[in-house]
Design an enzyme around this catalytic site. Structure first.
Site, PDB file in Angstrom:
ATOM      1  N   LYS A  31       5.475 -11.938  -0.124  1.00 57.71           N
ATOM      2  CA  LYS A  31       5.401 -11.013  -0.440  1.00 57.71           C
ATOM      3  C   LYS A  31       7.150 -11.524  -0.341  1.00 57.71           C
ATOM      4  O   LYS A  31       7.857 -10.919  -1.330  1.00 57.71           O
ATOM      5  CB  LYS A  31       5.133  -9.700   0.363  1.00 57.71           C
ATOM      6  CG  LYS A  31       3.812  -9.318  -0.437  1.00 57.71           C
ATOM      7  CD  LYS A  31       3.241  -9.163  -1.991  1.00 57.71           C
ATOM      8  CE  LYS A  31       4.940  -7.360  -1.614  1.00 57.71           C
ATOM      9  NZ  LYS A  31       3.980  -6.972  -3.278  1.00 57.71           N
ATOM     10  N   TYR A  49      -0.176 -13.574   3.041  1.00 57.81           N
ATOM     11  CA  TYR A  49       0.444 -12.449   2.263  1.00 57.81           C
ATOM     12  C   TYR A  49       2.140 -11.834   2.232  1.00 57.81           C
ATOM     13  O   TYR A  49       2.534 -11.632   1.637  1.00 57.81           O
ATOM     14  CB  TYR A  49      -0.726 -11.606   2.254  1.00 57.81           C
ATOM     15  CG  TYR A  49       0.055  -9.853   2.040  1.00 57.81           C
ATOM     16  CD1 TYR A  49       0.137 -10.036   0.456  1.00 57.81           C
ATOM     17  CD2 TYR A  49       0.575  -8.869   2.843  1.00 57.81           C
ATOM     18  CE1 TYR A  49       0.263  -8.299   0.353  1.00 57.81           C
ATOM     19  CE2 TYR A  49       1.414  -8.051   2.010  1.00 57.81           C
ATOM     20  CZ  TYR A  49       0.505  -7.631   0.670  1.00 57.81           C
ATOM     21  OH  TYR A  49       1.242  -6.665   0.590  1.00 57.81           O
TER      22      TYR A  49
HETATM   23  N1  NAD Z   1      -1.562  -1.094  -0.394  1.00 57.35           N
HETATM   24  C1  NAD Z   1      -0.762  -1.138   0.634  1.00 57.35           C
HETATM   25  O1  NAD Z   1      -0.558   0.111   1.542  1.00 57.35           O
HETATM   26  C2  NAD Z   1       0.969  -1.797   0.176  1.00 57.35           C
HETATM   27  C3  NAD Z   1       2.332  -1.584   1.035  1.00 57.35           C
HETATM   28  C4  NAD Z   1       3.526  -2.214   0.998  1.00 57.35           C
HETATM   29  C5  NAD Z   1       3.307  -3.419  -0.666  1.00 57.35           C
HETATM   30  N2  NAD Z   1       1.650  -3.004  -1.529  1.00 57.35           N
HETATM   31  C6  NAD Z   1       2.202  -3.441  -3.461  1.00 57.35           C
HETATM   32  O2  NAD Z   1       2.309  -2.300  -3.920  1.00 57.35           O
HETATM   33  C7  NAD Z   1       1.001  -3.265  -4.929  1.00 57.35           C
HETATM   34  C8  NAD Z   1       0.345  -3.158  -5.459  1.00 57.35           C
HETATM   35  O3  NAD Z   1      -0.872  -2.494  -4.186  1.00 57.35           O
HETATM   36  P1  NAD Z   1      -1.898  -1.711  -3.910  1.00 57.35           P
HETATM   37  O4  NAD Z   1      -2.022  -1.297  -2.853  1.00 57.35           O
HETATM   38  O5  NAD Z   1      -1.698  -0.433  -5.428  1.00 57.35           O
HETATM   39  O6  NAD Z   1      -3.321  -3.240  -4.212  1.00 57.35           O
HETATM   40  P2  NAD Z   1      -4.397  -2.949  -5.474  1.00 57.35           P
HETATM   41  O7  NAD Z   1      -5.113  -4.490  -5.364  1.00 57.35           O
HETATM   42  O8  NAD Z   1      -4.997  -1.926  -5.602  1.00 57.35           O
HETATM   43  O9  NAD Z   1      -3.836  -3.446  -6.911  1.00 57.35           O
HETATM   44  C9  NAD Z   1      -3.062  -4.296  -7.583  1.00 57.35           C
HETATM   45  C10 NAD Z   1      -3.677  -4.370  -8.995  1.00 57.35           C
HETATM   46  O10 NAD Z   1      -2.798  -5.822  -9.400  1.00 57.35           O
HETATM   47  C11 NAD Z   1      -3.876  -6.372  -9.755  1.00 57.35           C
HETATM   48  N3  NAD Z   1      -3.593  -8.121 -10.391  1.00 57.35           N
HETATM   49  C12 NAD Z   1      -4.196  -9.055  -9.214  1.00 57.35           C
HETATM   50  N4  NAD Z   1      -3.569  -9.676 -10.182  1.00 57.35           N
HETATM   51  C13 NAD Z   1      -3.639  -9.984 -11.005  1.00 57.35           C
HETATM   52  C14 NAD Z   1      -3.455 -10.901 -11.744  1.00 57.35           C
HETATM   53  N5  NAD Z   1      -2.960 -12.300 -11.573  1.00 57.35           N
HETATM   54  N6  NAD Z   1      -2.806 -10.285 -12.784  1.00 57.35           N
HETATM   55  C15 NAD Z   1      -2.912  -8.555 -13.074  1.00 57.35           C
HETATM   56  N7  NAD Z   1      -2.970  -8.398 -12.181  1.00 57.35           N
HETATM   57  C16 NAD Z   1      -3.186  -8.791 -11.332  1.00 57.35           C
HETATM   58  C17 NAD Z   1      -5.099  -6.153  -9.266  1.00 57.35           C
HETATM   59  O11 NAD Z   1      -5.984  -5.902 -10.418  1.00 57.35           O
HETATM   60  C18 NAD Z   1      -4.866  -4.465  -9.214  1.00 57.35           C
HETATM   61  O12 NAD Z   1      -5.295  -3.332 -10.435  1.00 57.35           O
HETATM   62  C19 NAD Z   1       0.907  -4.907  -4.509  1.00 57.35           C
HETATM   63  O13 NAD Z   1       2.183  -5.672  -4.714  1.00 57.35           O
HETATM   64  C20 NAD Z   1       1.291  -4.752  -3.014  1.00 57.35           C
HETATM   65  O14 NAD Z   1       1.491  -5.711  -2.485  1.00 57.35           O
HETATM   66  C21 NAD Z   1       0.848  -1.983  -1.500  1.00 57.35           C
HETATM   67  C1  LIG Z   2      -7.701  -3.458  14.990  1.00 57.11           C
HETATM   68  C2  LIG Z   2      -8.649  -2.430  14.139  1.00 57.11           C
HETATM   69  C3  LIG Z   2      -9.451  -2.126  13.925  1.00 57.11           C
HETATM   70  O1  LIG Z   2      -9.503  -0.540  13.851  1.00 57.11           O
HETATM   71  C4  LIG Z   2      -7.300  -1.620  13.217  1.00 57.11           C
HETATM   72  C5  LIG Z   2      -7.363  -3.041  11.797  1.00 57.11           C
HETATM   73  C6  LIG Z   2      -6.538  -2.126  10.972  1.00 57.11           C
HETATM   74  C7  LIG Z   2      -5.530  -3.345   9.257  1.00 57.11           C
HETATM   75  C8  LIG Z   2      -7.095  -3.590   8.983  1.00 57.11           C
HETATM   76  C9  LIG Z   2      -4.877  -2.153   9.408  1.00 57.11           C
HETATM   77  C10 LIG Z   2      -3.615  -1.931   9.880  1.00 57.11           C
HETATM   78  C11 LIG Z   2      -2.284  -1.651   9.160  1.00 57.11           C
HETATM   79  C12 LIG Z   2      -3.287  -1.757   7.992  1.00 57.11           C
HETATM   80  C13 LIG Z   2      -1.862  -2.472   7.191  1.00 57.11           C
HETATM   81  C14 LIG Z   2      -0.435  -1.831   6.859  1.00 57.11           C
HETATM   82  O2  LIG Z   2      -0.611  -0.846   6.597  1.00 57.11           O
HETATM   83  C15 LIG Z   2       0.858  -2.370   6.031  1.00 57.11           C
HETATM   84  C16 LIG Z   2      -0.014  -3.189   5.082  1.00 57.11           C
HETATM   85  C17 LIG Z   2       1.908  -3.796   3.945  1.00 57.11           C
HETATM   86  C18 LIG Z   2       0.779  -3.192   2.402  1.00 57.11           C
HETATM   87  O3  LIG Z   2       1.485  -4.676   1.955  1.00 57.11           O
HETATM   88  C19 LIG Z   2       0.077  -4.084   2.271  1.00 57.11           C
HETATM   89  C20 LIG Z   2      -1.759  -3.957   3.279  1.00 57.11           C
HETATM   90  C21 LIG Z   2      -0.684  -3.469   4.838  1.00 57.11           C
HETATM   91  C22 LIG Z   2      -1.071  -4.867   5.759  1.00 57.11           C
HETATM   92  C23 LIG Z   2      -1.857  -2.722   5.518  1.00 57.11           C
HETATM   93  C24 LIG Z   2      -3.521  -3.662   5.973  1.00 57.11           C
HETATM   94  C25 LIG Z   2      -4.429  -3.257   6.653  1.00 57.11           C
HETATM   95  C26 LIG Z   2      -3.528  -3.215   8.657  1.00 57.11           C
HETATM   96  C27 LIG Z   2      -3.884  -4.377   8.620  1.00 57.11           C
END
Ligand code: NAD
Ligand SMILES: C[C@@H](CO)CCC[C@@H](C)[C@H]1CC[C@H]2[C@@H]3[C@H](O)C=C4C[C@@H](O)CC[C@]4(C)[C@H]3CC[C@]12C
Length: 369
Positions: free
Chosen positions: A163, A159
């Site tokens: 990214k 992952y």
């Molecule tokens: N959730 C977090 O904490 C977090 C933190 C940092 C960055 N991000 C980034 O933000 C973005 C959105 O994350 P999220 O948490 O909303 O995830 P999410 O899984 O809720 O949303 C991702 C969306 O992308 C769509 N998708 C996946 N594969 C696809 C494909 N092949 N074609 C078209 N659509 C597709 C999914 O259907 C979904 O609706 C991601 O790029 C993720 O890397 C998320």
């Molecule tokens: C040791 C565990 C038992 O209680 C706690 C596990 C928690 C984990 C599942 C999450 C801790 C940190 C999270 C990640 C972080 O917040 C940042 C992220 C970046 C984003 O791009 C995608 C999601 C994630 C990797 C997020 C995922 C869940 C954790 C690893």
């Protein structure tokens, strides 16, 4: 808010527009981008909620499509002024294969860039992640750093690797000539751990707490700070960066910005308790209940079980060596780059963000209150 003096003329495309963040970006654009004429929402799985958006002044076009399919992406991008590429496969639990993660996150991003170049779309905003920086595989702490803080960004997990690769492609594409001869302007936003309405992992922790009789057990020391940012503020940053990229291309093109707001610096679990506490859960113990070496052993065991069971079933628990390392390594940001470059101020205060998230948890089915 729509300003009646502005002319609606712009076409935006949001990939992944039906995901957790994507839905907030879509709703925020409709509320806060007065120049919007058409909003294209592209996703593998379209949400039924899109229907209710189709009655407003902006034409909302739902496009079911796959970012790994170059022709589908090109068709969706054609004629768009701005692309917000938020689609991604967020998997740190081993649900998808590394190949699939690369296909969606890297090849999907290449397809978006090429579509912009071929069709003449000039502005591309990429949703990157804090994970392109860290925590790294060495477990080095990143303590309230900014975009220029030196840090050894070394990864092994698919992952963060995917990214980081995708972010590099987007930034390298800045300045490429698009169809018509003008330069492409790109930038990347790096959210830390996003929370708020719709956050699946928060939902999982809440239900786990209910199953355990209203308790969650501390596994990570309270001193390990983990960066978090409210989804509404991340969405607002996307809207603002997309708007300002069109005005300040020379300054913002090729730049990265951490997403930040006033959310407090806390450990992952203590932060979650800000919402789960008022919903009836409590975090047991002030110190981790299980020693760290035992957690590492359990995480390794989970990884082994995942591998052994793979031919029969998908075993993907929250705890694995990677998630443990991320949760147990301090990673927080303290920066004002977004304010300096494009005037960003969080739209939601910490109190608002907290209240909105608590209300959402309370409204969940099976709520303790
Ligand atoms: N959730 C977090 O904490 C977090 C933190 C940092 C960055 N991000 C980034 O933000 C973005 C959105 O994350 P999220 O948490 O909303 O995830 P999410 O899984 O809720 O949303 C991702 C969306 O992308 C769509 N998708 C996946 N594969 C696809 C494909 N092949 N074609 C078209 N659509 C597709 C999914 O259907 C979904 O609706 C991601 O790029 C993720 O890397 C998320
Ligand atoms: C040791 C565990 C038992 O209680 C706690 C596990 C928690 C984990 C599942 C999450 C801790 C940190 C999270 C990640 C972080 O917040 C940042 C992220 C970046 C984003 O791009 C995608 C999601 C994630 C990797 C997020 C995922 C869940 C954790 C690893």
């Amino acid at each position: 808010m729509a300003d009646s003096t502005e002319v609606r003329e712009l076409v935006y495309l949001v990939t992944g527009g039906c995901g957790f963040l994507g839905e907030h970006v879509v709703r925020m654009l409709l509320q806060r981008e007065p120049r919007l004429l058409e909003l294209r929402v592209f996703d593998l799985h379209l949400g039924a909620w899109l229907e209710e958006l189709k009655t407003g002044p902006v034409q909302v076009t739902a496009i079911q499509g796959d970012v790994t399919q170059a022709h589908e992406v090109a068709a969706a991008v054609a004629g768009a002024h701005v692309v917000i590429h938020t689609a991604g496969l967020v998997d740190v639990f081993g649900r998808a294969s590394p190949e699939t993660i690369y296909e969606v996150n890297v090849q999907g991003t290449k397809n978006v860039i090429e579509a912009c170049v071929q069709t003449g779309t000039r502005f591309l905003v990429y949703t990157s992640s804090m994970e392109v920086v860290g925590p790294n595989i060495k477990g080095h702490h990143f303590y309230r750093g900014n975009e220029d803080t030196p840090y050894e960004a070394v990864h092994r997990h698919p992952y963060p690797c995917s990214k980081a690769q995708a972010e590099r492609l987007v930034l390298e594409a800045n300045g490429r000539k698009v169809h018509g001869g003008l330069p492409l302007v790109t930038c990347a936003l790096r959210p830390t751990g996003i929370y708020g309405e719709g956050h699946q992992i928060m939902r999982d922790f809440y239900h786990q707490g209910l199953r355990l009789g209203g308790r969650l057990f501390r596994t990570i020391p309270a001193s390990v700070e983990h960066g978090r940012v409210y989804v509404g503020n991340v969405a607002w940053m996307h809207v603002l960066v997309a708007r300002e990229l069109q005005q300040r291309a020379a300054l913002m093109g090729g730049q990265v910005y951490f997403c930040y707001d006033q959310s407090p610096y806390k450990s992952y679990e203590d932060f979650n308790m800000e919402f789960l506490g008022p919903c009836g859960l409590r975090l047991v113990e002030t110190r981790p209940l299980v020693p760290y070496w035992l957690l590492m052993l359990l995480a390794a065991l989970n990884a082994l079980l995942q591998w052994l069971l793979r031919p029969l079933l998908l075993y993907a628990p929250l705890l694995n060596p990677y998630t443990l390392a991320v949760a147990n390594t301090a990673f927080t940001v303290n920066t004002d780059k977004a304010r300096r470059h494009f005037g960003y101020e969080p739209l939601f205060s910490w109190e608002d963000s907290r209240t909105r998230t608590i209300r959402w948890v309370q409204a969940m089915e099976g709520s303790a209150r």
